[in-house]
Design a protein around this motif. Structure first.
Motif, mmCIF file in Angstrom:
data_model
loop_
_atom_site.group_PDB
_atom_site.id
_atom_site.type_symbol
_atom_site.label_atom_id
_atom_site.label_comp_id
_atom_site.label_asym_id
_atom_site.label_seq_id
_atom_site.Cartn_x
_atom_site.Cartn_y
_atom_site.Cartn_z
ATOM 1 N N VAL A 1 -6.349 6.677 6.528
ATOM 2 C CA VAL A 1 -6.317 7.006 7.963
ATOM 3 C C VAL A 1 -6.574 8.484 8.249
ATOM 4 O O VAL A 1 -6.667 8.878 9.406
ATOM 5 C CB VAL A 1 -4.990 6.556 8.628
ATOM 6 C CG1 VAL A 1 -4.799 5.064 8.495
ATOM 7 C CG2 VAL A 1 -3.799 7.303 8.091
ATOM 8 N N GLY A 2 -6.657 9.297 7.202
ATOM 9 C CA GLY A 2 -7.022 10.700 7.384
ATOM 10 C C GLY A 2 -5.893 11.614 7.820
ATOM 11 O O GLY A 2 -6.112 12.535 8.607
ATOM 12 N N VAL A 3 -4.678 11.353 7.334
ATOM 13 C CA VAL A 3 -3.541 12.243 7.614
ATOM 14 C C VAL A 3 -2.844 12.564 6.298
ATOM 15 O O VAL A 3 -3.107 11.937 5.278
ATOM 16 C CB VAL A 3 -2.527 11.607 8.606
ATOM 17 C CG1 VAL A 3 -3.181 11.334 9.949
ATOM 18 C CG2 VAL A 3 -1.904 10.345 8.038
ATOM 19 N N ALA A 4 -1.936 13.543 6.337
ATOM 20 C CA ALA A 4 -1.157 13.891 5.144
ATOM 21 C C ALA A 4 -0.182 12.766 4.816
ATOM 22 O O ALA A 4 0.268 12.031 5.706
ATOM 23 C CB ALA A 4 -0.393 15.193 5.388
ATOM 24 N N ALA A 5 0.167 12.629 3.536
ATOM 25 C CA ALA A 5 1.104 11.581 3.111
ATOM 26 C C ALA A 5 2.447 11.721 3.826
ATOM 27 O O ALA A 5 3.052 10.725 4.222
ATOM 28 C CB ALA A 5 1.283 11.611 1.596
ATOM 29 N N SER A 6 2.911 12.946 4.032
ATOM 30 C CA SER A 6 4.189 13.156 4.726
ATOM 31 C C SER A 6 4.097 12.692 6.185
ATOM 32 O O SER A 6 5.042 12.119 6.723
ATOM 33 C CB SER A 6 4.613 14.617 4.653
ATOM 34 O OG SER A 6 3.632 15.443 5.246
ATOM 35 N N THR A 7 2.957 12.938 6.812
ATOM 36 C CA THR A 7 2.739 12.480 8.190
ATOM 37 C C THR A 7 2.743 10.956 8.240
ATOM 38 O O THR A 7 3.335 10.348 9.135
ATOM 39 C CB THR A 7 1.404 13.024 8.733
ATOM 40 O OG1 THR A 7 1.442 14.442 8.693
ATOM 41 C CG2 THR A 7 1.127 12.543 10.142
ATOM 42 N N CYS A 8 2.100 10.354 7.253
ATOM 43 C CA CYS A 8 2.049 8.891 7.178
ATOM 44 C C CYS A 8 3.460 8.324 7.007
ATOM 45 O O CYS A 8 3.843 7.366 7.684
ATOM 46 C CB CYS A 8 1.147 8.482 6.023
ATOM 47 S SG CYS A 8 0.752 6.749 6.021
ATOM 48 N N THR B 1 0.846 -1.182 0.000
ATOM 49 C CA THR B 1 0.000 0.000 0.000
ATOM 50 C C THR B 1 0.888 1.241 0.000
ATOM 51 O O THR B 1 1.837 1.335 0.774
ATOM 52 C CB THR B 1 -0.906 0.017 1.258
ATOM 53 O OG1 THR B 1 -1.665 -1.193 1.288
ATOM 54 C CG2 THR B 1 -1.851 1.196 1.246
ATOM 55 N N THR B 2 0.580 2.184 -0.871
ATOM 56 C CA THR B 2 1.405 3.397 -0.961
ATOM 57 C C THR B 2 1.119 4.310 0.228
ATOM 58 O O THR B 2 0.063 4.227 0.864
ATOM 59 C CB THR B 2 1.121 4.171 -2.262
ATOM 60 O OG1 THR B 2 -0.222 4.679 -2.200
ATOM 61 C CG2 THR B 2 1.301 3.282 -3.487
ATOM 62 N N TYR B 3 2.058 5.223 0.488
ATOM 63 C CA TYR B 3 1.856 6.188 1.569
ATOM 64 C C TYR B 3 0.666 7.082 1.275
ATOM 65 O O TYR B 3 -0.079 7.456 2.184
ATOM 66 C CB TYR B 3 3.123 7.016 1.799
ATOM 67 C CG TYR B 3 4.238 6.196 2.394
ATOM 68 C CD1 TYR B 3 4.100 5.614 3.642
ATOM 69 C CD2 TYR B 3 5.420 5.988 1.701
ATOM 70 C CE1 TYR B 3 5.109 4.838 4.196
ATOM 71 C CE2 TYR B 3 6.437 5.224 2.241
ATOM 72 C CZ TYR B 3 6.272 4.649 3.492
ATOM 73 O OH TYR B 3 7.266 3.885 4.028
ATOM 74 N N ASP C 1 6.272 9.711 7.938
ATOM 75 C CA ASP C 1 6.974 9.897 9.212
ATOM 76 C C ASP C 1 6.557 8.849 10.240
ATOM 77 O O ASP C 1 7.388 8.311 10.970
ATOM 78 C CB ASP C 1 6.701 11.292 9.784
ATOM 79 C CG ASP C 1 7.359 12.406 8.990
ATOM 80 O OD1 ASP C 1 8.284 12.110 8.193
ATOM 81 O OD2 ASP C 1 6.943 13.572 9.153
ATOM 82 N N ARG C 2 5.260 8.547 10.281
ATOM 83 C CA ARG C 2 4.775 7.554 11.256
ATOM 84 C C ARG C 2 5.316 6.161 10.933
ATOM 85 O O ARG C 2 5.741 5.438 11.824
ATOM 86 C CB ARG C 2 3.240 7.531 11.285
ATOM 87 C CG ARG C 2 2.663 8.696 12.062
ATOM 88 C CD ARG C 2 1.137 8.654 12.025
ATOM 89 N NE ARG C 2 0.557 9.670 12.855
ATOM 90 C CZ ARG C 2 0.074 9.474 14.080
ATOM 91 N NH1 ARG C 2 0.115 8.272 14.617
ATOM 92 N NH2 ARG C 2 -0.439 10.461 14.767
ATOM 93 N N VAL C 3 5.307 5.789 9.668
ATOM 94 C CA VAL C 3 5.832 4.473 9.288
ATOM 95 C C VAL C 3 7.331 4.406 9.600
ATOM 96 O O VAL C 3 7.818 3.395 10.125
ATOM 97 C CB VAL C 3 5.542 4.148 7.809
ATOM 98 C CG1 VAL C 3 6.271 2.882 7.371
ATOM 99 C CG2 VAL C 3 4.036 4.008 7.583
ATOM 100 N N ALA C 4 8.054 5.481 9.320
ATOM 101 C CA ALA C 4 9.496 5.517 9.631
ATOM 102 C C ALA C 4 9.717 5.351 11.134
ATOM 103 O O ALA C 4 10.619 4.624 11.565
ATOM 104 C CB ALA C 4 10.105 6.820 9.127
ATOM 105 N N ARG C 5 8.895 6.022 11.957
ATOM 106 C CA ARG C 5 9.007 5.888 13.416
ATOM 107 C C ARG C 5 8.689 4.460 13.864
ATOM 108 O O ARG C 5 9.367 3.907 14.729
ATOM 109 C CB ARG C 5 8.065 6.882 14.112
ATOM 110 C CG ARG C 5 8.146 6.824 15.638
ATOM 111 C CD ARG C 5 7.214 7.826 16.315
ATOM 112 N NE ARG C 5 5.860 7.831 15.819
ATOM 113 C CZ ARG C 5 4.919 6.940 16.177
ATOM 114 N NH1 ARG C 5 5.200 5.950 17.007
ATOM 115 N NH2 ARG C 5 3.702 7.025 15.683
ATOM 116 N N LEU C 6 7.683 3.853 13.253
ATOM 117 C CA LEU C 6 7.327 2.475 13.597
ATOM 118 C C LEU C 6 8.456 1.511 13.230
ATOM 119 O O LEU C 6 8.703 0.529 13.924
ATOM 120 C CB LEU C 6 6.013 2.074 12.912
ATOM 121 C CG LEU C 6 4.771 2.791 13.431
ATOM 122 C CD1 LEU C 6 3.592 2.589 12.487
ATOM 123 C CD2 LEU C 6 4.441 2.331 14.841
#
Length: 159
Positions: A33-40, A24-26, A42-47
């Motif tokens: 999930v209702g967030v900006a692609a850049s936020t997504c 699945t693309t960012y 960042d969250r995946v990178a943090r995970l």
């Protein structure tokens, strides 16, 4: 001490979606999930950094690769000593037939999921790679008739 990581509902939704389809693309994740692609991103990178996401994995159909018979091997190792366990684990993990290896409690020490061509190939594997090893006391074989994938892994729900 717990190794768990604090996850909010957006993180959980991202994990649920990626477990269903890791390709699945960012942009698609973000829209879902209702967030900006850049936020997504960042969250995946943090995970990933926190070790929640360990990697991406390609699933293959063993039957299409000529390994249409799968089995679970319950293996008892005697004596169960560290100097024997390391080489045993290394050898079993190196076998192309091995799909998963679990160290267990109880009467059996290991559970090995294998994928082989047929019953003769399974017999060869058990005799040549398991029971021929001096530390293997017993191998109990169970054929897998059918296998199902289960839902995504998420943290337990607090009561």
């Amino acid at each position: 001490m717990s190794d768990s990581v604090a996850l909010d509902p957006v993180d959980l939704q991202i994990l649920r979606l990626l477990q269903n389809d890791a390709r699945t693309t960012y942009r698609e994740l973000a829209a879902e999930v209702g967030v900006a692609a850049s936020t997504c991103l960042d969250r995946v990178a943090r995970l990933r950094r926190s070790g929640v996401i360990l990697g991406d994995q390609l699933r293959l159909d063993p039957a299409k690769l000529g390994r249409g018979l799968q089995a679970l091997l319950l293996v008892q190792v005697r004596p169960h000593r560290r100097e024997l366990i390391g080489p045993f684990v290394d050898r079993i993990r190196s076998l192309p037939e091995s799909r998963a290896l679990f160290h267990l409690t109880g009467p059996d020490d290991y559970l090995v999921q294998v994928a082989v061509a047929d019953a003769a190939d399974l017999q060869r594997l058990v005799l040549d790679e398991f029971t021929s090893r001096r530390e293997v006391a017993r191998v109990d074989t169970r054929l897998i008739f059918q296998q199902w994938e289960c839902g995504p892994l998420l943290p337990p729900v607090a009561n």
